[in-house]
Design an enzyme around this catalytic site. Structure first.
Site, PDB file in Angstrom:
ATOM      1  N   SER A 158      45.636  41.928  37.121  1.00 29.54           N
ATOM      2  CA  SER A 158      44.444  41.628  37.903  1.00 29.54           C
ATOM      3  C   SER A 158      43.715  42.941  38.155  1.00 29.54           C
ATOM      4  CB  SER A 158      44.860  40.990  39.240  1.00 29.54           C
ATOM      5  OG  SER A 158      43.795  40.973  40.172  1.00 29.54           O
ATOM      6  N   TYR A 171      50.197  40.529  46.777  1.00 30.69           N
ATOM      7  CA  TYR A 171      49.627  40.250  45.457  1.00 30.69           C
ATOM      8  C   TYR A 171      49.294  41.563  44.745  1.00 30.69           C
ATOM      9  CZ  TYR A 171      46.411  38.179  41.995  1.00 30.69           C
ATOM     10  OH  TYR A 171      45.775  37.801  40.837  1.00 30.69           O
TER      11      TYR A 171
END
Length: 279
Positions: A158, A171
């Site tokens: 990401s 995350y």
């Protein structure tokens, strides 16, 4: 069909919908057969995102079959290494080989600062988004090695794997960890002509981003925000004038990395981020 991965077999996790489904379809369009897994049930932690279902995975299978390609599906949790290994072993036995691993499965939980993050949420994100990626590659690599043809491993990270974001620290930590996995696997497997890279999407138009929790996170000033309300705020994250990209945009990057066009590309963190990393 151009056939950029003609005759190859790809193992894809999180394939029931979203990016995983898109990757399966895109690789099938270019000639690959697919081993596709998804958990197809809630995974724990306060994701606030409806879980994928067996029907979702069946729809992915129908889309791949509609392209004239073979597909093996199974409902597997990437935290379960024995189950992962069993489905890969079975898939290779049926399809004859393995060439590509796409470790895509992941979850998103946000809304709390790191010191306020609940331990079950931390555990779920780290176990799925980091340990699950390692277990996926671990299950597939023996088949790449035994095939003797090299291969391509693509890990979904990401933009949060390259820079920090508030309120999703677990995350961010997991996605940074994925880059470490990628670089180490690339060093360890390069002598076997196995290439390992990461893709780093910005916001993607999938249920993981397009959900009530994200809408409220971006637009806490509105009682019932919708996608049109989200767009101008999300666009501020980017250089290009968009708030998010489509799953196909990520799949095209995955296809390139899986194909022989990227035969000398390894250790690369490839961004598909509309310029997010420039901000």
């Amino acid at each position: 069909m151009i056939g950029r991965v003609e005759g190859k077999v790809a193992f894809i996790t999180g394939a029931a919908r979203g990016q995983g489904r898109s990757h399966a379809v895109r690789l099938a369009q270019e000639g690959a057969d697919i081993i596709a897994i998804d958990v197809c049930k809630p995974v724990g932690g306060s994701t606030g995102i409806p879980a994928s279902t067996p029907d979702d995975l069946a729809e992915t299978a129908d889309l791949v079959k509609g392209l004239g390609r073979r597909i093996i599906t199974a409902e597997v949790d990437v935290r379960d290494f024995d189950a992962l290994r069993a489905v890969v072993d079975s898939g290779v036995e049926q399809l004859g080989r393995l060439d590509v691993i796409v470790a895509n499965a992941g979850i998103g939980i946000g809304g709390a600062t790191l010191h306020e993050t609940a331990e079950p949420d931390w555990d779920a994100v780290i176990d799925i988004n980091l340990s699950g990626v390692w277990k996926t590659v671990k299950a597939g690599v023996p088949h790449l090695l035994s095939g003797g043809r090299g291969g391509s491993i693509i890990l979904t990270s990401s933009v949060g794997g390259l820079k920090a974001h508030q309120n999703i620290g677990h995350y961010v930590a997991a996605k940074h960890g994925v880059v470490g996995l990628m670089r180490t696997f690339a060093v360890e497997l390069g002598k076997y002509s196995i290439r390992v890279n990461t893709v780093h999407p910005t916001n993607v138009n999938t249920p993981m981003f397009m959900n009530e929790g994200t809408l409220r996170l971006f637009r806490p000033d509105l009682e019932n925000p919708g996608p049109d309300d989200l767009a101008p705020v999300a666009q501020q994250m980017h250089i290009l004038p968009v708030g998010w990209v489509e799953p196909l945009d990520i799949s095209n990057a995955v296809l390139f990395l899986a194909s022989d066009e990227a035969r000398y590309v390894t250790g690369l963190p490839m961004t598909v981020d509309a310029g997010s990393m420039l901000k």
